[in-house]
Design a protein around this motif. Structure first.
Motif, short mmCIF file in Angstrom:
data_model
loop_
_atom_site.label_atom_id
_atom_site.label_comp_id
_atom_site.label_asym_id
_atom_site.label_seq_id
_atom_site.Cartn_x
_atom_site.Cartn_y
_atom_site.Cartn_z
N THR A 116 -12.49 -24.22 -47.06
CA THR A 116 -13.60 -25.07 -46.61
C THR A 116 -14.95 -24.67 -47.19
OG1 THR A 116 -13.75 -23.73 -44.61
CG2 THR A 116 -12.46 -25.78 -44.48
N GLY A 167 -16.29 -30.35 -46.00
CA GLY A 167 -15.04 -29.64 -46.20
C GLY A 167 -14.20 -29.57 -44.93
N ALA A 168 -14.80 -29.07 -43.85
CA ALA A 168 -14.06 -28.92 -42.59
C ALA A 168 -13.63 -30.28 -42.05
CB ALA A 168 -14.93 -28.19 -41.57
#
Length: 211
Positions: A116, A167-168
Motif C-alpha cells: 500500500t 492504495g489502501a
C-alpha cells in the motif's frame, strides 16, 4: 517475446508507454526505439503502424509519430465504458471462475496488502488482478474489448495509485470483488467492480485538478 524467441517490439513499446517512459506527446523515433529495445527497425516500424491503427500513437505534423493523448471528455468516456465492461467481467468471473482462479485472485489481494505504500508495486499487482479477473470471465469477446481499454489506459500519465490514500482503498475494493467471485454472487461482483472503477476515476480527476 515472439514465437521465434525475438523481442516483441509491439509489447515493449506499449509497456514503455504504459509505464510513462514515453508520455503523451513524446516523439517516437524508429532508430531510437530500435536501439533502446535491441531490435531492428523493421519490427519497430510494424509495431508503430499497429499502435497507430489502434489510436495509441498519432502523426503530429513535422514532429512525426508521437504518443497520443486523451482530453477530458475522452477520459470520461473511457471510464464510463470501463466501468461497464469491468462489471461484466466480474459478473462472469463469479459465474465461471475455477477454484484455482478464485485462489489466485485471493492471493493477489493478500499480496497487495503489503504494497500500500509502494505505488509502483501496487500498480503491477493491480494490473495482474484485473488481468486474472478478465481471464476468469472465460469470454474471449469480452477480453478483446478489455484489451482495447487497456491500451487506452496506457495513455494516462499518472496512476491513480500514486494518491496517498488510494492504495489502501484499492486493496479493500479488490477484496470485495474477490469475495463476490468466491461466493458466486454475480450482482455483488458487478457492483463491486463498477464501484472500484468509479472511485479510481474520481481519484484521477482530483489528481488532474491538482496538477
Amino acid at each position: 517475446m515472439t514465437r521465434d524467441g525475438a523481442p516483441d517490439a509491439y509489447a515493449l513499446i506499449l509497456d514503455a508507454i504504459d509505464r510513462g517512459k514515453y508520455p503523451p506527446g513524446a516523439r517516437l523515433v524508429e532508430t531510437e526505439l530500435a536501439e533502446r529495445f535491441g531490435v531492428s527497425r523493421t519490427p519497430i516500424r510494424e509495431a508503430l503502424g499497429r499502435l497507430e491503427t489502434q489510436g495509441v500513437v498519432a502523426h503530429d505534423g513535422r514532429r512525426g509519430l508521437v504518443v497520443a493523448s486523451l482530453d477530458h471528455n475522452q477520459l470520461g468516456e473511457l471510464y464510463e465504458v470501463r466501468a461497464v465492461v469491468e462489471g461484466l467481467a466480474a459478473r462472469l468471473a463469479a459465474r465461471h471462475a475455477a477454484p484455482e482462479e478464485q485462489a489466485l485472485l485471493r492471493r493477489l489481494v493478500e499480496d497487495s496488502r503489503r504494497m500500500t505504500h509502494d505505488a509502483e508495486a501496487l500498480r503491477d499487482n493491480n494490473r495482474r488482478f484485473h488481468r486474472q479477473l478478465h481471464l476468469a470471465s472465460h469470454n474471449r469477446y469480452l477480453n478483446t474489448m478489455l484489451d482495447g481499454i487497456r491500451r487506452s489506459m496506457a495513455l494516462l500519465t499518472l496512476t491513480s495509485l500514486a494518491d496517498p490514500t488510494r492504495g489502501a482503498e484499492t486493496v479493500e475494493e479488490h477484496d470485495a470483488i474477490a469475495r463476490a467471485v468466491e461466493t458466486r454472487d454475480e450482482d455483488a461482483a458487478d457492483a463491486a467492480a463498477r464501484l472500484h472503477i468509479s472511485r479510481a476515476y474520481e481519484t484521477r480527476l482530483k489528481m488532474e485538478a491538482e496538477r
